[in-house]
Design an enzyme around this catalytic site. Sequence first.
Site, PDB file in Angstrom:
ATOM      1  N   ASP A   1     -40.823 -17.721 -42.467  1.00 22.88           N
ATOM      2  CA  ASP A   1     -40.124 -18.282 -41.307  1.00 22.88           C
ATOM      3  C   ASP A   1     -40.678 -17.644 -40.033  1.00 22.88           C
ATOM      4  OD1 ASP A   1     -38.907 -15.863 -42.213  1.00 22.88           O
ATOM      5  OD2 ASP A   1     -37.156 -16.241 -40.965  1.00 22.88           O
TER       6      ASP A   1
ATOM      7  N   GLU B   1     -36.105 -14.073 -42.690  1.00 17.38           N
ATOM      8  CA  GLU B   1     -36.271 -12.710 -42.167  1.00 17.38           C
ATOM      9  C   GLU B   1     -35.943 -12.639 -40.692  1.00 17.38           C
ATOM     10  OE1 GLU B   1     -37.834  -8.995 -40.672  1.00 17.38           O
ATOM     11  OE2 GLU B   1     -38.444 -10.970 -40.017  1.00 17.38           O
TER      12      GLU B   1
HETATM   13 ZN   LIG Z   1     -42.021 -10.472 -39.195  1.00 14.94          ZN
END
Ligand SMILES: [Zn+2]
Length: 378
Positions: A69, A132
């Site tokens: 992501d 994340e």
């Molecule tokens: Zn990163």
Amino acid sequence: MSADPIPLAQALMRCPSVTPAEAGALDVCETALAALGFAVRRHKFGAVDNLYARRGQARPNFCFAGHLDVVPPGEGWASDPFSPEIRDGKLYGRGAADMKTAIAAMIAGTENFLASKGNFEGSISFLLTCDEEGAAVDGTKRVLETLAAEGETLDHCLVGEPTSEERVGDTIKNGRRGSLNVAITMEGKQGHVAYPQRAINPVTALIETAAALKARKLDDGALGFGPSNLEITSIDAGNIAHNVIAARASLKLNIRFNTNHSGDSLFAWIKETAETASARVGARASFVIPSQSVCFFTPPGEFTALVSEAVRESFGFAPELATTGGTSDARFIRNYCPVVELGLRNETAHMVDEHCAVEDVRTLARCYEAVLRRYFAA
Ligand SMILES: [Zn+2]
């Protein structure tokens, strides 16, 4: 002929995988890893898709980890952030530094290792998430819990976050400071500034709280870490009048802390300090912890030495071990196995016109390959 990470990096960067969307990025990795003989499984939790792949059954199990992501591109790019472009030897696009290129380098490095090594004793695995840059709740953390429940064991892990500062390979992160955000709301009693005895000024209590918090020296540092630090980021009563004592005021703070502290111990201290200050003026304090992350440390040893040697072999100089910078998913992994982070330069991460040097991605792939070669040297 050795595998080139650049086409794979470009394929990943073409996927607009703004957290938590995978937008095809996991599919690209699944296809690439399956072609290398990995058994690939997707782990979807809520809106977040994740991937765990393993080649081999034996231990030790060496795991490459990272996130696909990216943060939203923002405005003002010289080229489309999701149409990767190479200009003057640099690859431009969202995820060029943080960190789709590193995942491409891991896969290419693994392909080259397998081509040169054939059989080896142990397993290689990949743990890839799309959560994340966001809440980090349904990503790495959940996958690790699921894998542990199934009896899956990781022995060592390398996360490909962009750890490098001035040149690629100069920094390995073997720990991260913890981070604690706290918001304090102080409730007083509204009144006229000319008659303060009839009011309770919540700002007074917050100023006293802030002064007491800042007055304490938290520590002198810890092995691998600098001193912990507290910053007040806001004191606000939202008051547009000059002659009114506001009923309510709020304070925000962040602490970056080392192994001398835990989020719990720091929060207990903050709470006690604010409650003492509020009691003095008759206000009432309440608390919210918008986010926090733990501090972790992989002590220098055999594993950090092995990764350092792979850097020296590939980049021609020795890296430094550091624990500076923000948090990463390594904070979850460290509960299961020793973990270090090594990747490209972080200079343009999250910025407009994010980029990296094309040759750096290729050298990083050779470095990851060298890590595998050294790790599985029987
Ligand atoms: Zn990163």
